[in-house]
Design a protein around this motif. Structure first.
Motif, mmCIF file in Angstrom:
data_model
loop_
_atom_site.group_PDB
_atom_site.id
_atom_site.type_symbol
_atom_site.label_atom_id
_atom_site.label_comp_id
_atom_site.label_asym_id
_atom_site.label_seq_id
_atom_site.Cartn_x
_atom_site.Cartn_y
_atom_site.Cartn_z
ATOM 1 N N ILE A 84 1.494 -1.498 -0.137
ATOM 2 C CA ILE A 84 0.095 0.170 -0.323
ATOM 3 C C ILE A 84 0.623 1.570 0.157
ATOM 4 O O ILE A 84 0.557 2.381 -0.592
ATOM 5 C CB ILE A 84 -0.942 0.207 1.076
ATOM 6 C CG1 ILE A 84 -1.917 -0.657 1.176
ATOM 7 C CG2 ILE A 84 -1.777 1.238 1.328
ATOM 8 C CD1 ILE A 84 -2.922 -0.957 2.240
ATOM 9 N N GLY A 85 2.005 1.386 0.509
ATOM 10 C CA GLY A 85 3.024 2.518 1.018
ATOM 11 C C GLY A 85 3.718 2.238 2.018
ATOM 12 O O GLY A 85 3.946 1.652 2.959
ATOM 13 N N ILE A 86 4.518 2.480 1.661
ATOM 14 C CA ILE A 86 5.657 2.561 3.032
ATOM 15 C C ILE A 86 5.710 3.572 4.270
ATOM 16 O O ILE A 86 6.218 2.588 5.176
ATOM 17 C CB ILE A 86 7.412 3.340 2.218
ATOM 18 C CG1 ILE A 86 8.279 2.770 3.475
ATOM 19 C CG2 ILE A 86 7.091 4.627 2.341
ATOM 20 C CD1 ILE A 86 9.934 3.081 2.168
ATOM 21 N N GLU A 87 4.883 4.283 4.527
ATOM 22 C CA GLU A 87 4.516 4.894 5.443
ATOM 23 C C GLU A 87 3.432 4.143 6.105
ATOM 24 O O GLU A 87 3.019 3.513 7.576
ATOM 25 C CB GLU A 87 3.952 6.316 5.878
ATOM 26 C CG GLU A 87 2.636 5.649 4.491
ATOM 27 C CD GLU A 87 2.783 6.466 3.358
ATOM 28 O OE1 GLU A 87 1.570 5.632 1.994
ATOM 29 O OE2 GLU A 87 3.896 6.192 2.158
ATOM 30 N N GLN A 166 -3.782 4.425 -0.402
ATOM 31 C CA GLN A 166 -3.572 4.493 -1.395
ATOM 32 C C GLN A 166 -2.962 5.976 -2.583
ATOM 33 O O GLN A 166 -2.805 5.280 -3.366
ATOM 34 C CB GLN A 166 -4.686 2.808 -2.353
ATOM 35 C CG GLN A 166 -3.482 1.302 -1.651
ATOM 36 C CD GLN A 166 -3.672 0.853 -2.299
ATOM 37 O OE1 GLN A 166 -5.312 0.601 -2.570
ATOM 38 N NE2 GLN A 166 -3.511 -0.829 -2.343
ATOM 39 N N ASN A 167 -4.201 6.006 -1.608
ATOM 40 C CA ASN A 167 -4.284 7.717 -3.147
ATOM 41 C C ASN A 167 -2.979 8.311 -3.328
ATOM 42 O O ASN A 167 -2.660 8.670 -1.573
ATOM 43 C CB ASN A 167 -5.498 8.271 -2.278
ATOM 44 C CG ASN A 167 -6.123 9.765 -3.287
ATOM 45 O OD1 ASN A 167 -5.539 9.705 -4.104
ATOM 46 N ND2 ASN A 167 -6.882 9.958 -2.833
ATOM 47 N N GLN A 168 -2.086 8.888 -3.479
ATOM 48 C CA GLN A 168 -1.757 9.786 -4.247
ATOM 49 C C GLN A 168 -1.592 10.980 -2.892
ATOM 50 O O GLN A 168 -0.910 11.800 -3.268
ATOM 51 C CB GLN A 168 -1.142 9.519 -5.133
ATOM 52 C CG GLN A 168 -0.465 7.693 -5.763
ATOM 53 C CD GLN A 168 0.373 7.717 -5.299
ATOM 54 O OE1 GLN A 168 1.690 8.303 -4.249
ATOM 55 N NE2 GLN A 168 0.786 5.671 -5.105
ATOM 56 N N GLU A 171 -1.347 13.006 2.157
ATOM 57 C CA GLU A 171 -0.580 13.323 2.182
ATOM 58 C C GLU A 171 -0.267 12.081 3.581
ATOM 59 O O GLU A 171 -0.807 11.583 4.255
ATOM 60 C CB GLU A 171 0.271 15.050 3.256
ATOM 61 C CG GLU A 171 -0.229 16.227 1.368
ATOM 62 C CD GLU A 171 -0.109 16.969 2.562
ATOM 63 O OE1 GLU A 171 -0.398 17.008 3.700
ATOM 64 O OE2 GLU A 171 -0.127 18.198 1.754
ATOM 65 N N ILE A 172 1.255 12.302 4.025
ATOM 66 C CA ILE A 172 1.430 10.723 4.608
ATOM 67 C C ILE A 172 1.266 11.312 6.127
ATOM 68 O O ILE A 172 0.692 10.305 7.073
ATOM 69 C CB ILE A 172 3.051 10.929 4.818
ATOM 70 C CG1 ILE A 172 3.692 10.245 3.171
ATOM 71 C CG2 ILE A 172 3.613 9.961 5.828
ATOM 72 C CD1 ILE A 172 4.997 10.229 2.966
#
Length: 382
Positions: A84-87, A166-168, A171-172
């Protein structure tokens, strides 16, 4: 009851005979179920969704220590979160390390309870876990049970918020806030955690008491307490709870707990004995509860077939009779008399002799006598 006791004894004997194969097989099944459930809930990394990878990891868990199932489950969750994301993966890693450092390091012997927690909740029988843990484990099982509740709701949160995570454009910090609020403000999670911990401690406290039928009382008390806490939490915390589903699956958990009590404990309180004795320093008051057992007999049926009699033994020795007949004929033939000219009286007499004659031994059966050897032995005596 006798049927269950016989089944218990057979299972016990079977387990004792094939323990070396049964234990790895059970670890393989548990690991396989855990990995399949994680993939079904998340499944954001294609490599981890491969059945080949799942089976290989389960086989490793079968031959290595059981706690490896827990650590590989953590690794799979982090791997899917990385998809999903690294965060999100970093948040999952921090959460897992937090549970390992603060809680799970104190309950290393019962950490497998954390694996069973999401599985029982996924099967909609969550009451089974605190009741079973209180029966089979120590109070330390409350730690992995509580962590298992957090683990389950975190996976469920990631699955539900996967579109946002997953939305680009998100923001983190906002993603981390979604994850943090999803856990900290989840009242259902905290209510379930409190119920699990309370039921485990209650069941353990009751089943270790000395009164009769303590195990069964603890099972019923644990099930009723779980229902009560979940209903109270649903009323005061505004958590939607299906009362019918809660009652049905709690009753199922109680019944399964009764089966566990029969196979694990199975005390026969009708034959309880109370003993008192003392030594130089103490008085001892002992309550002895014998185990409920039943004698099982193994029946081995052997089929014995009588050997058929040989026809040769039943047949009369006709060879000797034929020899007598031929000799009787020779007695008459040399004198020039034919059998037809012999008077009837003499013929009847001959027939009687033939009937009474004993069968003679065959020439091959007659023992040969070495006359030369006999002669030498006689000369030696002289």
């Amino acid at each position: 009851m006798t049927t269950f006791l016989e089944m218990k004894q057979k299972i016990k004997n079977f387990y004792g005979q094939y323990e070396i194969y049964i234990v790895p097989f059970l670890k393989f099944i548990l690991a396989l179920a855990s990995f399949i459930w994680i993939n079904s809930m998340l499944g954001f990394t294609e490599a981890l969704n491969s059945p080949f990878v799942v089976v290989i990891l389960a086989l490793l868990c079968a031959i290595l220590p059981a706690n490896l199932i827990l650590y590989l489950s953590f690794a799979m969750v982090i791997g899917h979160c990385y998809g999903i994301g690294i965060e999100v993966a970093a948040f999952a890693l921090v959460l897992i390390l937090f549970m390992l450092i603060l809680f799970l390091r104190f309950s290393n012997k019962v950490n497998l309870v954390m694996i069973f927690t999401p599985l029982t909740m996924g099967l909609h029988i969550p009451a089974l876990l605190p009741v079973g843990s209180g029966l089979l484990a120590s109070p330390m099982a409350a730690l992995p049970a509580g962590c298992g509740v957090i683990f389950y709701y975190f996976i469920d949160l990631v699955r539900e918020q996967s579109a946002v995570l997953q939305n680009q454009d998100t923001e983190i910090p906002q993603k981390l806030k979604v994850l943090m609020d999803g856990l900290m403000k989840n009242q259902e999670m905290w209510m379930t955690m409190i119920a699990f911990v309370a039921v485990i401690l209650l069941v353990y406290a009751i089943r270790t008491r000395a009164f009769d039928y303590a195990w069964r009382v603890s099972i019923v008390a644990g099930g009723v307490t779980y229902i009560f806490l979940m209903l109270i939490g649903g009323l005061f915390l505004n958590v939607q709870t299906s009362i019918l589903e809660l009652l049905i699956f709690s009753v199922i958990a109680i019944l399964i707990g009764m089966v566990l009590e029969l196979f694990v404990f199975g005390g026969d309180y009708s034959r309880t004995e109370r003993l008192e004795y003392e030594d130089d320093e103490y008085y001892y008051y002992v309550k002895a509860v014998p185990k409920a057992t039943v004698a099982t007999s193994e029946r081995n049926i052997k089929k014995i077939n009588a050997a058929p009699e040989r026809e040769e033994e039943n047949k009369p020795n006709k060879k000797g009779a034929e020899y007598v007949v031929s000799r009787s004929r020779e007695q008459w033939e040399p004198q020039g008399e034919s059998l037809d000219s012999i008077p009837t009286e003499r013929m009847e007499r001959t027939s009687e002799l033939e009937a009474d004659a004993l069968p003679l031994k065959d020439a091959s059966e007659i023992k040969e006598v070495d006359f030369e050897k006999k002669l030498e032995e006689s000369l030696k005596d002289l």
